[in-house]
Design a protein around this motif. Structure first.
Motif, PDB file in Angstrom:
ATOM      1  N   HIS A  29       0.827  -1.199   0.000  1.00  0.00           N
ATOM      2  CA  HIS A  29       0.000   0.000   0.000  1.00  0.00           C
ATOM      3  C   HIS A  29       0.870   1.260   0.000  1.00  0.00           C
ATOM      4  N   LEU A  30       1.913   1.260   0.817  1.00  0.00           N
ATOM      5  CA  LEU A  30       2.853   2.389   0.845  1.00  0.00           C
ATOM      6  C   LEU A  30       3.473   2.593  -0.531  1.00  0.00           C
ATOM      7  N   ASN A  31       3.832   1.497  -1.171  1.00  0.00           N
ATOM      8  CA  ASN A  31       4.487   1.548  -2.473  1.00  0.00           C
ATOM      9  C   ASN A  31       3.564   2.142  -3.532  1.00  0.00           C
ATOM     10  N   GLN A  32       2.293   1.728  -3.516  1.00  0.00           N
ATOM     11  CA  GLN A  32       1.340   2.250  -4.500  1.00  0.00           C
ATOM     12  C   GLN A  32       1.191   3.767  -4.392  1.00  0.00           C
ATOM     13  N   MET A 237      -6.265   5.306 -12.866  1.00  0.00           N
ATOM     14  CA  MET A 237      -5.091   6.050 -13.347  1.00  0.00           C
ATOM     15  C   MET A 237      -3.851   5.183 -13.499  1.00  0.00           C
ATOM     16  N   GLY A 238      -3.966   3.899 -13.218  1.00  0.00           N
ATOM     17  CA  GLY A 238      -2.783   3.034 -13.204  1.00  0.00           C
ATOM     18  C   GLY A 238      -2.535   2.355 -14.539  1.00  0.00           C
ATOM     19  N   PRO A 239      -1.607   1.382 -14.534  1.00  0.00           N
ATOM     20  CA  PRO A 239      -0.843   0.964 -13.361  1.00  0.00           C
ATOM     21  C   PRO A 239       0.224   2.000 -12.964  1.00  0.00           C
ATOM     22  N   PHE A 240       0.291   2.318 -11.682  1.00  0.00           N
ATOM     23  CA  PHE A 240       1.302   3.254 -11.200  1.00  0.00           C
ATOM     24  C   PHE A 240       2.702   2.683 -11.372  1.00  0.00           C
TER      25      PHE A 240
END
Length: 465
Positions: A29-32, A237-240
């Motif tokens: 989650h932090l990474n996203q 809006m992804g993929p981030f």
């Protein structure tokens, strides 16, 4: 996100809007939201990234690239005791004390947003669904608004919401019959933390997904239906995780596994990694290793301990490989201990498959790079991500399905799946579909593409007068 972050000239730059990013305290989650922070900051919008001091330290140890327009805030939380990982649990219950610590961010978040609101025309707070409790005070600030970030796939999100709303419209019964159950996907204590969020959901302006209509268009349309959506805007809006494959170049200072990949034939290597929270039993891990060895295929195997709740690094015990394993596979296989450069591995021409737990970060990274998957889900959204990969998109093969989650996966099953994916006509067809989808995703993030338009739309919306 490659092309998205470089092609923003068509939009006016502004410093009138400030974004606050509030991720849940698990690495995926932090990474996203770190990746989303980089994307938004490329539009010359300041982003304030908020987490606990403990998790900020973890994030900084794993990511060295930062934008000057992303400002980090780490707030202390009361100390907690974190048990060691338990391989008998599918869900990483050892992380529950860390997860629960996130509720202590409520007052720091409210105070930060209130402070920023005095100098910004608008403060847009993007928070993970599991941080709704911590973001509850934002709605009392006149020039602040919240956006709900859903860290799961649209596929998993839809099915859970459809069930929660009482199945308000019919779906394909054949798909429903094949859909993995929700049983055991979350720990009961995590479910309690989830329920704590619900009273504070519904005040958001819109919802963001780390996904694309190119990948999950059907499910995003379902989520936009009035039976499930109270007139909330949705941006996919992804993929981030997307990066240009051209970043993979031959260089002597690259990670040793990338240098090894340079010497391998195209699409010949299977990359095996199960994320930051998976803990195998000794017996299961040895079956996996034996299957890799007997497959006679090239591979990279990541061996790392699951993240600890107090973010003490890889201090938990790593599972031992079978005696003599590395010597027997020398030249054909490589073992990477600890952190591996996953995006670069997946983007390398030699990588022909990815055996994965099907976490959403790993899934979108594999899809973006056009790499087919061998699915082995462990918990949370992973069973339905695996279903999306194999049954809906047809870009993967099954190592172990959710129905048989409590059964030992034998080495012969691992061997058979690897051979099929890397060295069979059926595997070649799966690889072709994965490659075509990857190319469609890469087109979508270029200027004028679907994902790029969604990003521009979101930025225009938060900049509105």
């Amino acid at each position: 996100m490659g092309s998205q972050t470089r092609n923003n000239k068509s939009l006016p730059l502004t410093t009138e809007v400030t974004v606050v990013m509030l991720p849940f305290v698990a690495h995926g989650h932090l990474n996203q939201l770190l990746r989303l922070s980089r994307l938004i900051s490329a539009y010359n919008i300041p982003v304030h990234f908020v987490t606990t001091t403990t998790h900020l330290r973890q994030l900084r140890s794993r990511h060295c690239q930062y934008s000057n327009n992303v400002h980090f805030h780490g707030f202390p939380t009361p100390p907690f005791t974190s048990p060691p990982p338990n391989p008998s649990n599918h869900f990483p219950s050892h992380l529950l004390p860390a997860f629960k610590s996130s509720i202590h961010l409520r007052h720091p978040v409210g105070n930060l947003v209130a402070s920023l609101s005095t100098t910004a025309r608008r403060v847009a707070v993007i928070h993970d669904f599991m941080m709704s409790y911590a973001a509850q005070d934002v709605r009392t600030i006149p020039n602040a608004e919240t956006y709900l970030f859903n860290p799961l796939s649209a596929c998993d999100s839809f099915w859970r919401k459809w069930e929660r709303f009482g199945r308000p419209f019919p779906v394909d019964p054949d798909v429903l019959n094949r859909l993995p159950s929700e049983d055991d996907t979350f720990h009961p204590e995590f479910a309690k933390l989830e329920k704590l969020q619900y009273p504070h959901v519904g005040f958001h302006v819109g919802e963001l997904f780390d996904s694309s209509r190119v990948i999950e268009g059907e499910y995003i349309k379902y989520l936009e239906r009035e039976e499930l959506n109270d007139k909330k805007k949705i941006w996919a809006m992804g993929p981030f995780s997307h990066v240009d494959k051209s970043v993979v170049t031959v260089s002597t200072n690259r990670h040793k596994c990338l240098q090894w990949l340079d010497l391998q034939p195209s699409n010949s290597v299977i990359y095996v990694s199960f994320g930051t929270t998976t803990t195998f039993s000794d017996r299961q891990f040895k079956e996996l290793a034996i299957g890799l060895e007997r497959s006679q295929q090239r591979f990279i195997l990541v061996v790392r301990a699951a993240d600890m709740g107090d973010v003490s690094g890889d201090e938990a015990k790593m599972t031992d490989l079978p005696m003599g394993f590395e010597e027997r596979v020398e030249g054909r296989g490589m073992v990477v201990r600890g952190w591996a450069p996953q995006l670069e591995i997946l983007g390398h021409f030699a990588t022909g498959g990815f055996m994965s737990h099907c976490g959403w970060n790993s899934t979108t990274e594999s899809i973006s790079m056009g790499v087919p998957m061998a699915t082995w889900p462990m918990h949370s959204d992973q069973p339905r991500n695996a279903f999306l990969i194999s049954d809906v998109l047809g870009i993967g093969v099954v190592v172990n399905d959710w129905e048989h989650r409590d059964e030992l996966v034998l080495s012969v099953a691992v061997e058979d799946v690897i051979r099929m994916l890397i060295d069979s006509r059926e595997g070649g067809e799966v690889r072709k579909r994965a490659s075509e989808l990857g190319e469609a995703v890469r087109r979508s993030v270029r200027e004028g593409g679907e994902c790029c338009k969604e990003a521009h739309s979101f930025i225009s919306y938060i900049n509105r007068e």
